[in-house]
Motif scaffolding. Structure first.
Motif, mmCIF file in Angstrom:
data_model
loop_
_atom_site.group_PDB
_atom_site.id
_atom_site.type_symbol
_atom_site.label_atom_id
_atom_site.label_comp_id
_atom_site.label_asym_id
_atom_site.label_seq_id
_atom_site.Cartn_x
_atom_site.Cartn_y
_atom_site.Cartn_z
ATOM 1 N N GLU A 141 48.566 47.803 44.764
ATOM 2 C CA GLU A 141 48.711 47.325 46.139
ATOM 3 C C GLU A 141 50.075 47.731 46.702
ATOM 4 O OE1 GLU A 141 47.970 43.194 48.693
ATOM 5 O OE2 GLU A 141 47.797 43.208 46.498
ATOM 6 N N ARG A 199 45.537 41.938 36.740
ATOM 7 C CA ARG A 199 46.041 41.462 38.039
ATOM 8 C C ARG A 199 47.420 42.051 38.330
ATOM 9 N NH1 ARG A 199 43.407 36.661 36.431
ATOM 10 N NH2 ARG A 199 45.326 35.802 35.522
ATOM 11 N N ASN A 200 48.266 42.149 37.309
ATOM 12 C CA ASN A 200 49.586 42.747 37.506
ATOM 13 C C ASN A 200 49.467 44.216 37.908
ATOM 14 O OD1 ASN A 200 50.929 40.383 36.872
ATOM 15 N ND2 ASN A 200 51.134 40.897 34.689
ATOM 16 N N ALA A 226 48.367 44.500 41.446
ATOM 17 C CA ALA A 226 49.483 44.256 42.359
ATOM 18 C C ALA A 226 50.328 45.521 42.515
ATOM 19 C CB ALA A 226 50.337 43.104 41.838
ATOM 20 N N ARG A 232 40.432 42.952 44.938
ATOM 21 C CA ARG A 232 41.005 44.053 45.727
ATOM 22 C C ARG A 232 39.920 44.975 46.258
ATOM 23 N NH1 ARG A 232 44.961 40.988 43.261
ATOM 24 N NH2 ARG A 232 47.049 41.686 43.885
#
Length: 271
Positions: free
Chosen positions: A50, A43-44, A47, A64
């Motif tokens: 992103e 998840r990091n 991010a 995502r």
């Protein structure tokens, strides 16, 4: 610049989304690809992707999805290349050899071949420069006082216009005139041609002005030709199981603007 881990993660996200048309979550990636990372670490990294503009999150609790920039980066840097077999190469060469020599016919054939091989939609556009430039010009006598001006552009388009002459010219004289002007206009745009301050004969001035006018008209009025094939295969993709998306796609196809929706090259600073 993307780390190797983020490149691999982006590759997985793109391929998974293409296959399922659903936002890609961290748990799905860990389970399917047996990644030696925790969901929190994934998840990091998502991010971070992103922040780079390569993926987006449709809503807070979703996974995502790739952005246009993400797709472009995947195509240019991550997608594995596949070598065509020699038999397939020969087949494609034969198809082009059998086709007419017009550029648009080659573009139409290229779209059909790509769509067949990919089992998906393919869009092919003919070369189109941001600013049309002359490759060479020719003058063909039609009558003593009338000539056909042919302008070949660097992008392989051909423009033509009839010119009324103030005095009679033989074909040999017209060929000589075109040869002299080619030394002045070859490789130049309409603006560059118009800005030239060179002593010319009245006939040369007339041809130069007509050439500049043709370039301006081609730039302002001619849409970029595009050829598409494989729409039926495109509609079989999972993202088009929803009727609304099909309607949006058909709207784009009706406007013949699909080629404009293709993103330009992603930034090269991502490595």
């Amino acid at each position: 610049m993307l780390t190797d881990r983020r490149k691999q993660l982006l590759k997985h996200i793109v391929e998974e989304y293409v296959e399922t048309a659903q936002p890609v979550g961290s748990r799905a990636l860990v389970d399917k690809y047996e990644l030696p990372l925790s969901s929190a670490t994934i998840r990091n990294e998502m991010a971070a992707l992103e922040d780079e503009g390569l993926v987006a999150q449709p809503h807070t609790s979703a996974g995502r999805v790739p952005t246009d920039t993400g797709y472009r980066y995947y195509v240019e840097a991550l997608m594995p290349e596949e070598e065509l077999t020699e038999d397939l190469r020969q087949t494609i060469r034969h198809q082009f050899h059998q086709a007419a020599r017009e550029l648009e016919e080659w573009a139409r054939l290229a779209a059909a071949i790509l769509a067949t091989r990919l089992r998906n939609a393919a869009v092919v556009t003919t070369p189109h420069s941001p600013e049309p430039r002359v490759r060479w010009i020719e003058l063909v006598g039609v009558h003593d006082y009338l000539a056909l001006l042919i302008v070949v552009l660097e992008e392989a388009r051909v423009l033509q216009q009839t010119l009324t002459l103030d005095e009679p010219f033989t074909q040999e004289e017209l060929t000589s005139l075109a040869r002299r002007l080619n030394n002045l206009v070859a490789g130049k745009s309409a603006a560059e041609i118009s800005e030239q301050k060179i002593a010319l004969s009245p006939a040369e001035v007339s041809v130069r002005q007509a050439t500049s006018a043709l370039l301006k008209a081609a730039d302002e009025l001619t849409p970029e030709p595009s050829f598409m094939d494989g729409v039926r295969d495109l509609l079989k993709q999972p993202e088009f199981t929803e009727g609304g998306r099909v309607v949006d796609l058909l709207g784009v196809l009706e406007e013949r603007s699909l080629s404009k929706a293709i993103p330009v090259a992603a930034g090269s600073d991502m490595g």
